[in-house]
Design a protein around this motif. Structure first.
Motif, PDB file in Angstrom:
ATOM      1  N   ASP A 112       0.828  -1.213   0.000  1.00 37.52           N
ATOM      2  CA  ASP A 112       0.000   0.000   0.000  1.00 37.52           C
ATOM      3  C   ASP A 112       0.866   1.269   0.000  1.00 37.52           C
ATOM      4  O   ASP A 112       0.389   2.346   0.361  1.00 37.52           O
ATOM      5  CB  ASP A 112      -0.949   0.006   1.197  1.00 37.52           C
ATOM      6  CG  ASP A 112      -0.212  -0.168   2.517  1.00 37.52           C
ATOM      7  OD1 ASP A 112       1.033  -0.291   2.505  1.00 37.52           O
ATOM      8  OD2 ASP A 112      -0.883  -0.183   3.561  1.00 37.52           O
ATOM      9  N   ASN A 113       2.153   1.096  -0.383  1.00 32.95           N
ATOM     10  CA  ASN A 113       3.087   2.207  -0.598  1.00 32.95           C
ATOM     11  C   ASN A 113       3.413   2.963   0.688  1.00 32.95           C
ATOM     12  O   ASN A 113       3.728   4.153   0.666  1.00 32.95           O
ATOM     13  CB  ASN A 113       2.534   3.191  -1.635  1.00 32.95           C
ATOM     14  CG  ASN A 113       3.657   4.001  -2.286  1.00 32.95           C
ATOM     15  OD1 ASN A 113       4.770   3.503  -2.448  1.00 32.95           O
ATOM     16  ND2 ASN A 113       3.356   5.237  -2.665  1.00 32.95           N
ATOM     17  N   ARG A 114       3.380   2.258   1.810  1.00 32.19           N
ATOM     18  CA  ARG A 114       3.803   2.861   3.071  1.00 32.19           C
ATOM     19  C   ARG A 114       5.255   2.494   3.326  1.00 32.19           C
ATOM     20  O   ARG A 114       5.662   1.348   3.168  1.00 32.19           O
ATOM     21  CB  ARG A 114       2.947   2.355   4.237  1.00 32.19           C
ATOM     22  CG  ARG A 114       1.512   2.807   4.212  1.00 32.19           C
ATOM     23  CD  ARG A 114       0.793   2.361   5.469  1.00 32.19           C
ATOM     24  NE  ARG A 114       1.341   3.001   6.657  1.00 32.19           N
ATOM     25  CZ  ARG A 114       0.987   2.671   7.899  1.00 32.19           C
ATOM     26  NH1 ARG A 114       0.120   1.695   8.107  1.00 32.19           N
ATOM     27  NH2 ARG A 114       1.512   3.305   8.926  1.00 32.19           N
ATOM     28  N   ALA A 115       6.052   3.469   3.737  1.00 33.93           N
ATOM     29  CA  ALA A 115       7.445   3.192   4.088  1.00 33.93           C
ATOM     30  C   ALA A 115       7.490   2.345   5.352  1.00 33.93           C
ATOM     31  O   ALA A 115       6.767   2.616   6.319  1.00 33.93           O
ATOM     32  CB  ALA A 115       8.206   4.497   4.295  1.00 33.93           C
ATOM     33  N   ILE A 116       8.317   1.298   5.342  1.00 31.76           N
ATOM     34  CA  ILE A 116       8.398   0.421   6.500  1.00 31.76           C
ATOM     35  C   ILE A 116       8.908   1.187   7.715  1.00 31.76           C
ATOM     36  O   ILE A 116       8.526   0.896   8.852  1.00 31.76           O
ATOM     37  CB  ILE A 116       9.304  -0.790   6.201  1.00 31.76           C
ATOM     38  CG1 ILE A 116       8.765  -1.555   4.997  1.00 31.76           C
ATOM     39  CG2 ILE A 116       9.403  -1.714   7.400  1.00 31.76           C
ATOM     40  CD1 ILE A 116       7.336  -2.019   5.155  1.00 31.76           C
ATOM     41  N   GLY A 117       9.755   2.186   7.496  1.00 29.84           N
ATOM     42  CA  GLY A 117      10.202   3.022   8.607  1.00 29.84           C
ATOM     43  C   GLY A 117       9.035   3.719   9.293  1.00 29.84           C
ATOM     44  O   GLY A 117       8.995   3.820  10.527  1.00 29.84           O
ATOM     45  N   THR A 118       8.056   4.177   8.500  1.00 33.18           N
ATOM     46  CA  THR A 118       6.867   4.801   9.072  1.00 33.18           C
ATOM     47  C   THR A 118       6.034   3.791   9.843  1.00 33.18           C
ATOM     48  O   THR A 118       5.504   4.096  10.920  1.00 33.18           O
ATOM     49  CB  THR A 118       6.021   5.437   7.961  1.00 33.18           C
ATOM     50  OG1 THR A 118       6.816   6.371   7.235  1.00 33.18           O
ATOM     51  CG2 THR A 118       4.804   6.138   8.534  1.00 33.18           C
ATOM     52  N   VAL A 119       5.921   2.569   9.312  1.00 34.09           N
ATOM     53  CA  VAL A 119       5.175   1.506  10.000  1.00 34.09           C
ATOM     54  C   VAL A 119       5.825   1.202  11.350  1.00 34.09           C
ATOM     55  O   VAL A 119       5.147   1.022  12.368  1.00 34.09           O
ATOM     56  CB  VAL A 119       5.111   0.239   9.128  1.00 34.09           C
ATOM     57  CG1 VAL A 119       4.483  -0.923   9.898  1.00 34.09           C
ATOM     58  CG2 VAL A 119       4.343   0.516   7.849  1.00 34.09           C
ATOM     59  N   VAL A 120       7.154   1.147  11.358  1.00 28.49           N
ATOM     60  CA  VAL A 120       7.875   0.863  12.601  1.00 28.49           C
ATOM     61  C   VAL A 120       7.626   1.960  13.634  1.00 28.49           C
ATOM     62  O   VAL A 120       7.402   1.683  14.814  1.00 28.49           O
ATOM     63  CB  VAL A 120       9.385   0.707  12.316  1.00 28.49           C
ATOM     64  CG1 VAL A 120      10.180   0.680  13.609  1.00 28.49           C
ATOM     65  CG2 VAL A 120       9.644  -0.564  11.514  1.00 28.49           C
ATOM     66  N   VAL A 121       7.652   3.206  13.206  1.00 24.27           N
ATOM     67  CA  VAL A 121       7.417   4.317  14.128  1.00 24.27           C
ATOM     68  C   VAL A 121       5.989   4.280  14.661  1.00 24.27           C
ATOM     69  O   VAL A 121       5.742   4.498  15.858  1.00 24.27           O
ATOM     70  CB  VAL A 121       7.707   5.659  13.430  1.00 24.27           C
ATOM     71  CG1 VAL A 121       7.263   6.831  14.303  1.00 24.27           C
ATOM     72  CG2 VAL A 121       9.191   5.773  13.113  1.00 24.27           C
ATOM     73  N   ILE A 339      10.235  -5.438   8.254  1.00 25.03           N
ATOM     74  CA  ILE A 339       9.965  -5.446   9.691  1.00 25.03           C
ATOM     75  C   ILE A 339      10.877  -6.427  10.408  1.00 25.03           C
ATOM     76  O   ILE A 339      11.430  -6.123  11.475  1.00 25.03           O
ATOM     77  CB  ILE A 339       8.482  -5.774   9.950  1.00 25.03           C
ATOM     78  CG1 ILE A 339       7.601  -4.623   9.459  1.00 25.03           C
ATOM     79  CG2 ILE A 339       8.231  -6.026  11.426  1.00 25.03           C
ATOM     80  CD1 ILE A 339       6.117  -4.890   9.577  1.00 25.03           C
ATOM     81  N   VAL A 340      11.056  -7.610   9.830  1.00 21.23           N
ATOM     82  CA  VAL A 340      11.932  -8.603  10.457  1.00 21.23           C
ATOM     83  C   VAL A 340      13.374  -8.100  10.489  1.00 21.23           C
ATOM     84  O   VAL A 340      14.096  -8.312  11.472  1.00 21.23           O
ATOM     85  CB  VAL A 340      11.824  -9.949   9.727  1.00 21.23           C
ATOM     86  CG1 VAL A 340      12.855 -10.932  10.266  1.00 21.23           C
ATOM     87  CG2 VAL A 340      10.429 -10.531   9.879  1.00 21.23           C
ATOM     88  N   ALA A 341      13.809  -7.428   9.433  1.00 19.25           N
ATOM     89  CA  ALA A 341      15.160  -6.865   9.420  1.00 19.25           C
ATOM     90  C   ALA A 341      15.320  -5.818  10.516  1.00 19.25           C
ATOM     91  O   ALA A 341      16.352  -5.772  11.208  1.00 19.25           O
ATOM     92  CB  ALA A 341      15.461  -6.251   8.055  1.00 19.25           C
ATOM     93  N   PHE A 342      14.308  -4.994  10.712  1.00 20.77           N
ATOM     94  CA  PHE A 342      14.373  -3.996  11.780  1.00 20.77           C
ATOM     95  C   PHE A 342      14.435  -4.666  13.142  1.00 20.77           C
ATOM     96  O   PHE A 342      15.217  -4.259  14.012  1.00 20.77           O
ATOM     97  CB  PHE A 342      13.161  -3.063  11.710  1.00 20.77           C
ATOM     98  CG  PHE A 342      13.087  -2.097  12.853  1.00 20.77           C
ATOM     99  CD1 PHE A 342      13.843  -0.932  12.836  1.00 20.77           C
ATOM    100  CD2 PHE A 342      12.292  -2.366  13.956  1.00 20.77           C
ATOM    101  CE1 PHE A 342      13.800  -0.040  13.900  1.00 20.77           C
ATOM    102  CE2 PHE A 342      12.239  -1.482  15.021  1.00 20.77           C
ATOM    103  CZ  PHE A 342      12.995  -0.316  14.992  1.00 20.77           C
ATOM    104  N   ILE A 343      13.607  -5.697  13.348  1.00 18.49           N
ATOM    105  CA  ILE A 343      13.634  -6.401  14.630  1.00 18.49           C
ATOM    106  C   ILE A 343      14.998  -7.039  14.864  1.00 18.49           C
ATOM    107  O   ILE A 343      15.526  -7.031  15.988  1.00 18.49           O
ATOM    108  CB  ILE A 343      12.518  -7.462  14.672  1.00 18.49           C
ATOM    109  CG1 ILE A 343      11.139  -6.771  14.688  1.00 18.49           C
ATOM    110  CG2 ILE A 343      12.661  -8.372  15.889  1.00 18.49           C
ATOM    111  CD1 ILE A 343       9.970  -7.734  14.623  1.00 18.49           C
ATOM    112  N   ALA A 344      15.604  -7.585  13.801  1.00 25.00           N
ATOM    113  CA  ALA A 344      16.935  -8.189  13.934  1.00 25.00           C
ATOM    114  C   ALA A 344      17.957  -7.147  14.375  1.00 25.00           C
ATOM    115  O   ALA A 344      18.791  -7.405  15.258  1.00 25.00           O
ATOM    116  CB  ALA A 344      17.348  -8.821  12.609  1.00 25.00           C
TER     117      ALA A 344
END
Length: 367
Positions: A112-121, A339-344
């Protein structure tokens, strides 16, 4: 005329010991810095291995465009989307570009064209809040019960606590969550079934400024005690469900290490000086028994982040784990990968912080 050479004044009796003491302090300080430097450098290969494993596992499943759109779009449009996303390029070229984007802080974009960084925040604060409360539950259960079991070794209470620790550790997180919901939410009606707060409370807290996305802090900033209570009520069951798992581990660790510490020579010496059992256990043995808990805390925080996916899904706690489950259902593998990369990366950083704490409280880790 000859220059007169004056001999230095004789050193006092304390000069050599002072130099030796300063030398030992400098040596220990140097070992501490080397230890922390090595641990800091290990973040890079650790994060790289985790990120690489996630990348290639996602590619084994298939490319995300075909997985998400297969059967809903004609092959020509799927091929166009794959080309636009660069998924028709060689796998190593994709991997190289992926690492370059990660180095620039780009975790990708969802369907849906959302940046994963924004999802994480947006959702990470909720997961952080859940893990914080779960850790409090784990400490509240594991540390006092582990101490009690150690000081009442081989009693009926000790046997019961050991059995309890095994059960809460072995039981699946989602099963514990469902059981707690059935008992305390459905049967007794004491606590809410799901969510981070009631709908009207969540809507009201969206207008808080500054907004932290941690509902308890937002409710405090809003200034309504009823909202604070509502948020706390919704926190109880998810925190118990996730915290019991780690609480069982802490209970066993405290028990085993306290029993071993109570057998050491310095504890026997403290008893010989006439100190009471309570003072010997609390002042001399118990503190050292807590060091292994700090040592493994990083690993179990990582376990909590993994368990948060099931806990958040069970209680509809809209955090990072809940959003990850939604992306899995939508077969949005780019979002899952990000998301998994961020969690790692977060787990690697948390492990380093725990290593720093352990090095400060336990000098033995430097040798």
């Amino acid at each position: 005329m000859t220059a007169e050479v004056t001999a230095p004044p004789p050193a006092g009796p304390d000069a050599a010991p002072n130099r030796n003491s300063q030398g030992r302090s400098a040596s220990r300080y140097g070992m501490l810095l080397r230890y922390l430097a090595v641990r800091l450098l290990l973040i890079v290969p650790t994060a790289w291995i985790l990120v690489t494993a996630v990348f290639f596992l996602m590619r084994v499943i298939g490319d995300p465009i075909s997985a998400a759109m297969g059967g809903r779009l004609p092959p020509e449009q799927i091929a166009e989307r794959k080309h636009a996303a660069g998924l028709d390029r060689p796998i190593l070229a994709q991997y190289r570009d992926y690492l370059v984007r990660l180095l620039h802080g780009d975790f990708g974009r969802s369907q849906d064209n959302r940046a994963i960084g924004t999802v994480v925040v947006d959702y990470g604060a909720a997961t952080l809040e859940l893990v914080f409360w779960a850790l409090l539950v784990a400490f509240a259960i594991g540390i006092p019960l582990g101490r009690y079991a150690a000081t009442h070794r081989d009693s009926a209470a000790d046997l019961g606590l050991r059995l309890f620790a095994v059960l809460v550790y072995a039981a699946p997180v989602f099963f514990v969550g469902l059981l707690l919901k059935l008992v305390f939410a459905v049967k007794l009606g004491w606590l809410p079934v799901a969510g981070r707060a009631d709908t009207d409370v969540e809507l009201a807290l969206r207008n808080v400024s500054p907004k932290t996305n941690i509902l308890l802090i937002d409710a405090i900033l809003y200034g309504d005690p009823g909202y604070v209570l509502n948020v706390l009520e919704h926190t109880v069951l998810p925190a118990l469900s996730l915290g019991l798992l780690t609480g069982g581990v802490f209970l066993r660790l405290v028990r085993i290490n306290l029993i071993q510490t109570l057998r050491t020579d310095y504890v026997d010496a403290a008893r010989a000086r006439g100190l009471s059992r309570r003072v010997v256990t609390g002042r001399h043995a118990f503190r050292n028994a807590l060091i292994p808990i700090v040592t493994v805390m990083g690993m179990y925080i990582a376990m909590m982040l993994g368990g948060a996916v099931l806990t958040e899904t069970t209680f509809e706690w809209k955090g990072l784990g809940y959003q990850l489950a939604q992306y899995l259902q939508a077969r949005d593998f780019v979002a899952v990968q990000g998301i998994v990369a961020f969690i790692a990366l977060a787990v690697a950083v948390v492990s380093f912080v725990v290593d720093v704490i352990v090095a400060l409280i336990d000098p033995r880790v430097r040798f």
